[in-house]
Scaffold this active site. Structure first.
Site, PDB file in Angstrom:
ATOM      1  N   HIS A 100       0.837  -1.196   0.000  1.00 31.69           N
ATOM      2  CA  HIS A 100       0.000   0.000   0.000  1.00 31.69           C
ATOM      3  C   HIS A 100       0.873   1.248   0.000  1.00 31.69           C
ATOM      4  O   HIS A 100       1.939   1.273   0.639  1.00 31.69           O
ATOM      5  CB  HIS A 100      -0.904   0.029   1.233  1.00 31.69           C
ATOM      6  N   GLU A 117      -1.770  -0.209   8.366  1.00 35.88           N
ATOM      7  CA  GLU A 117      -2.795  -1.058   8.973  1.00 35.88           C
ATOM      8  C   GLU A 117      -2.169  -1.968  10.024  1.00 35.88           C
ATOM      9  O   GLU A 117      -0.941  -2.108  10.089  1.00 35.88           O
ATOM     10  CB  GLU A 117      -3.469  -1.917   7.900  1.00 35.88           C
ATOM     11  N   HIS A 175       3.466  -7.375   1.735  1.00 37.22           N
ATOM     12  CA  HIS A 175       2.834  -8.285   2.686  1.00 37.22           C
ATOM     13  C   HIS A 175       1.757  -9.125   2.007  1.00 37.22           C
ATOM     14  O   HIS A 175       1.328  -8.832   0.895  1.00 37.22           O
ATOM     15  CB  HIS A 175       2.201  -7.487   3.833  1.00 37.22           C
ATOM     16  N   ARG A 195      -1.049  -4.882  -6.307  1.00 35.84           N
ATOM     17  CA  ARG A 195      -0.668  -6.295  -6.357  1.00 35.84           C
ATOM     18  C   ARG A 195       0.647  -6.451  -7.111  1.00 35.84           C
ATOM     19  O   ARG A 195       0.835  -5.854  -8.164  1.00 35.84           O
ATOM     20  CB  ARG A 195      -1.732  -7.116  -7.088  1.00 35.84           C
TER      21      ARG A 195
END
Length: 317
Positions: A100, A117, A175, A195
């Site tokens: 991200h 996150e 991740h 991605r």
């Protein structure tokens, strides 16, 4: 303003499973259920109030009507829109390997927040694994070459995962959630995901799912993740239960409570609370709850009590 019970928004990504229906009792027509967005004020999904004065209104509309500062709290004024998004994630299969962007890149390119996150592992199969950063530092060009040569898995850090693990996924960290993990995710209010590898899978249209290699190379920090795999705090005995600090940062503060009788909580003018029930049942100020329920307690609500035998995750900003 009253406590608001929220209905989740469900997503049917191809890697999802059945646990959100089977374990949490959610009623939903889609199959599979990959994610339940438990607190969401985003264009891709908005929580709806379930019952009370604002029944069937979106939480976003309620906050706009009642005032952002008054409802979400004064800390929310540091953010241009509602700051967090909270999910339950059921990975029956591996998620794509992804990354991200941070705020600067996301605001410039995607016109929304970046995405830092945390993952709190609610349950995990015995062989469940996650991908968390790189084994060792490499260059951006070496990262791109590994993607192009299909050797990316050789340079990434794969870790075994168990119930109770906490992962802090700072923006820029490559991740992936592995199959067999059930995760509670607290994140910035963003849906920007790049991605880099998807195991050769195809989407519902029969075509390979889109990769975002150039953007991923732009934003990825190609080195080992800097955080240990554990909650930030230690279990603390409180009246009525046990409290554990999962994360405290400038974006959100998250606690886990294991309640065995009754605990007292409070919101002030600074922030709302969000309560996600992950086990058990009980009452919030007389409002019944069960596993999977989601509640928004407005800023300035004051003191309230949670009683029963339950585990809850409480988030504020």
């Amino acid at each position: 303003m009253e406590i608001l019970k929220l209905k989740p928004v469900f997503k049917d990504y191809i890697w999802g499973g059945t646990r959100l229906r089977d374990d949490f009792g959610f009623k939903c027509d889609i199959e599979p259920i990959a994610e339940g967005w438990m607190l969401a004020c985003h264009k891709d999904g908005k929580s709806i109030v379930d019952g009370g004065k604002y029944d069937k209104c979106s939480l976003e509309d309620v906050i706009e009507k009642c005032g952002k500062k008054e409802t979400a709290g004064t800390n929310s004024s540091a953010f241009p829109y509602f700051p967090v998004l909270i999910k339950l994630i059921d990975a029956r299969d591996n998620l794509s390997i992804q990354v991200h962007p941070d705020n600067e890149y996301a605001e410039r390119v995607e016109h929304e927040f970046g995405k830092t996150e945390i993952w709190y592992v609610l349950d995990a199969a015995e062989d469940a694994k996650l991908i968390y950063g790189f084994k060792e530092k490499i260059s951006s060009q070496e990262f791109r070459t590994a993607i192009e040569n299909n050797t990316l898995l050789d340079v990434l850090n794969v870790v075994n995962v168990k119930k109770g693990d906490l992962f802090f996924i700072e923006a820029g960290t490559v991740h992936a959630i592995g199959k067999g993990a059930l995760i509670a995710e607290i994140q910035q209010n963003s849906n920007s995901t790049y991605r880099v590898y998807d195991y050769g899978r195809v989407g519902k249209d029969g075509k390979p799912r889109e990769l975002h290699i150039d953007k991923a190379v732009d934003v990825s920090v190609t080195e080992p993740a800097k955080y240990e795999i554990r909650p930030f705090g230690k279990p603390e005995e409180i009246s009525g239960g046990i409290r554990l600090l999962l994360t405290e940062c400038k974006l959100f503060t998250v606690y886990h409570y294991d309640i065995h009788s009754e605990i007292g909580l409070e919101t002030d003018e600074k922030s709302f609370h969000h309560i996600l029930v992950t086990e058990g049942s009980g009452y919030i100020n007389g409002i019944a709850f069960k596993k999977g329920d989601s509640f928004f307690i407005p800023a300035n609500y004051g003191k309230y009590k949670v009683n029963g035998k339950a585990e809850i995750i409480v988030t504020n900003i």
